[in-house]
Design a protein around this motif. Structure first.
Motif, PDB file in Angstrom:
ATOM      1  N   SER A 189     -44.954  55.077  99.729  1.00  0.00           N
ATOM      2  CA  SER A 189     -45.798  53.942 100.097  1.00  0.00           C
ATOM      3  C   SER A 189     -45.062  53.103 101.132  1.00  0.00           C
ATOM      4  N   ASN A 190     -45.763  52.169 101.719  1.00  0.00           N
ATOM      5  CA  ASN A 190     -45.231  51.362 102.811  1.00  0.00           C
ATOM      6  C   ASN A 190     -44.242  50.320 102.282  1.00  0.00           C
ATOM      7  N   PRO A 191     -42.948  50.441 102.583  1.00  0.00           N
ATOM      8  CA  PRO A 191     -41.971  49.482 102.050  1.00  0.00           C
ATOM      9  C   PRO A 191     -42.145  48.073 102.603  1.00  0.00           C
ATOM     10  N   LEU A 192     -42.801  47.927 103.750  1.00  0.00           N
ATOM     11  CA  LEU A 192     -43.033  46.583 104.277  1.00  0.00           C
ATOM     12  C   LEU A 192     -44.079  45.828 103.464  1.00  0.00           C
ATOM     13  N   MET A 193     -44.861  46.554 102.686  1.00  0.00           N
ATOM     14  CA  MET A 193     -45.840  45.917 101.809  1.00  0.00           C
ATOM     15  C   MET A 193     -45.244  45.578 100.450  1.00  0.00           C
ATOM     16  N   ASP A 194     -44.177  46.277 100.078  1.00  0.00           N
ATOM     17  CA  ASP A 194     -43.556  46.063  98.768  1.00  0.00           C
ATOM     18  C   ASP A 194     -42.116  46.559  98.839  1.00  0.00           C
ATOM     19  N   LEU A 195     -41.166  45.628  98.885  1.00  0.00           N
ATOM     20  CA  LEU A 195     -39.766  46.013  99.056  1.00  0.00           C
ATOM     21  C   LEU A 195     -39.205  46.780  97.864  1.00  0.00           C
ATOM     22  N   THR A 196     -39.859  46.718  96.705  1.00  0.00           N
ATOM     23  CA  THR A 196     -39.366  47.522  95.587  1.00  0.00           C
ATOM     24  C   THR A 196     -39.515  49.015  95.878  1.00  0.00           C
ATOM     25  N   THR A 239     -40.366  46.682 116.242  1.00  0.00           N
ATOM     26  CA  THR A 239     -41.621  45.932 116.304  1.00  0.00           C
ATOM     27  C   THR A 239     -42.326  45.800 114.963  1.00  0.00           C
ATOM     28  N   GLY A 240     -42.000  46.679 114.023  1.00  0.00           N
ATOM     29  CA  GLY A 240     -42.698  46.696 112.743  1.00  0.00           C
ATOM     30  C   GLY A 240     -43.962  47.526 112.761  1.00  0.00           C
ATOM     31  N   ASP A 241     -44.256  48.183 113.890  1.00  0.00           N
ATOM     32  CA  ASP A 241     -45.451  49.025 113.990  1.00  0.00           C
ATOM     33  C   ASP A 241     -45.172  50.418 113.415  1.00  0.00           C
ATOM     34  N   TRP A 242     -46.235  51.034 112.899  1.00  0.00           N
ATOM     35  CA  TRP A 242     -46.134  52.389 112.368  1.00  0.00           C
ATOM     36  C   TRP A 242     -46.810  53.378 113.309  1.00  0.00           C
TER      37      TRP A 242
END
Length: 435
Positions: free
Chosen positions: A402-409, A18-21
């Protein structure tokens, strides 16, 4: 099993479906499996090792659905194409490759063919040299048409009996899947194929025989409409290097069960780095682009399996990707998985995060791109014990600051990597730079 328990507490856990945390959560691990997920008071405390994961973000281990485990990234070292190479030498190369994959959080690998089916033997012997071995599927010998792609190290077939014998040979050797290569031409890929390639009926027969042995089929086809269509119509489980090449083909793929593995990273690595940068769609590169372009130094390398070098110019290839791949990636009815072709053409075994980035760059949402490298990969490999953080599944888990869904690096900087519950030592992680 020794019934060892470890609990990683106070982390954020991704529901990859779902993409939920799930915030401020804990993950309980018993031996190599996930035993519980929830708040601290719900998890066992007796004789449980507790690891403070406060503020970390946990996602499933990554899956690379297209690698060549015994192959050598370095252009000067091409012993893998020498059929007389001792298996122990292949094993040492594979050990290096697996360590590189684990350092970046790639915990499941699908090997899609090796000389003399040695990847099957290597798979069974990795534990002699590694404290933790990822989940590995091996295809054994590649099967191809007469004088086809990889003919130097493959089994060539031209009729039903030869197809049956080739599939049976791999099945008897312990293969987990069948890999076939087929490069038919069409108007959009002139000069790439050769006759006689395998027809839809021949491919379909190969799929039928493989299925009788309980094995799925991965079909390599240089991205041409005809190549992808033949693999799709034949019922191949995955189509390797596949980029949807026109709208009609996308419509056909919508009702197909085939899963596409584009291997964008490998295509880009086939060209000199500066040529890629100068022709990359979209203009000026962002810092994120530069992070992922720096993962490998693309070389002027001509593989002995492709004596003439790249079949099209870098400009033409990037145009094809940027024109046709987004049409498929934005279609929810077409399944994709992350594959990198690691070990081939200079692509290293840390490239799965790059592939996720490129699939996002060319049209998939951040979540979908990450799903292609986790649950999408699990589906492509036919595995139900990897790909997500759920009770009963392998404890393949990555932790980030950190949240990888906010920054794929962020995927380039794992703080902790678990493979089947074993924590990779900090000194073996690639958590500073992807360069």
């Amino acid at each position: 099993m020794s019934n060892n328990r470890t609990c990683y507490v106070h982390c954020n856990v991704l529901n990859i479906h779902t993409g939920d945390w799930i915030e401020n959560c804990s993950i309980s691990i018993c031996d190599d499996k996930i035993a519980g997920i929830g708040s601290d008071h719900c998890l066992p405390k007796d004789k449980t090792k507790v690891v403070d994961a406060t503020g970390l973000w946990a996602i499933p281990g990554l899956i690379d659905a297209h690698v060549h485990l015994c192959d050598e990234v370095e252009p000067a070292l091409l012993d893998e194409f020498d059929l007389s190479e001792p298996k122990e030498q292949s094993l040492q190369r594979a050990v290096r490759n697996v360590r590189q994959a684990l350092s970046t959080g790639i915990t499941t690998l699908r090997d899609v063919g090796s000389a003399d089916a040695r990847s099957i033997w290597v798979r069974e012997n990795l534990s002699r040299h590694l404290d933790a071995v990822p989940t590995i599927l091996s295809a054994g010998n590649i099967i191809t048409y007469t004088d086809g792609h990889c003919a130097a190290i493959a089994i060539e077939v031209s009729n039903k009996q030869e197809i049956y014998d080739a599939v049976k040979k791999n099945a008897d050797a312990g293969a987990d899947l069948i890999k076939v290569t087929n490069d038919p031409e069409d108007d959009e890929a002139q000069g790439r194929g050769s006759d006689p390639t395998l027809s839809v009926n021949q491919l379909g027969y190969l799929v039928e025989i493989a299925d009788s042995f309980g094995l799925p089929v991965a079909c390599h086809t240089f991205p041409s409409v005809e190549g992808v269509r033949r693999a799709m119509l034949a019922g191949c489980h995955t189509i390797e290097h596949a980029v949807p090449l026109n709208n009609d083909l996308v419509t056909e793929l919508e009702t197909s069960s085939s899963i596409l593995v584009p291997t964008v990273s490998a295509a880009i690595d086939e060209f000199p780095l500066n040529d890629v940068i100068n022709n990359f769609p979209g203009g000026e590169l962002t810092p994120a682009h530069k992070t992922f372009f720096n993962t490998n130094v693309a070389r002027d390398r001509h593989s002995p399996l492709r004596p003439g070098g790249a079949p099209v110019s870098v400009k033409e290839w990037l145009k094809r990707i940027s024109t046709f791949l987004p049409v498929g990636l934005k279609n929810d009815n077409i399944a994709f998985a992350v594959g990198t072709d690691a070990g081939c053409m200079g692509t290293n075994f840390r490239s799965a995060p790059r592939e996720i980035f490129f699939l996002n760059e060319f049209g998939a949402s951040t979540l979908k791109a990450l799903q292609f490298g986790t649950i999408g990969g699990a589906k492509a490999l036919g595995l139900d014990n990897v790909g997500s953080i759920e009770v009963g599944k392998n404890a393949d888990i990555l932790f980030f600051d950190s949240n990888p869904l906010m920054d794929l690096t962020t995927l380039t900087r794992p703080q902790m990597v678990l493979v089947k519950g074993y924590q990779i030592p900090d000194g073996e992680l690639n958590n500073e730079s992807f360069n």
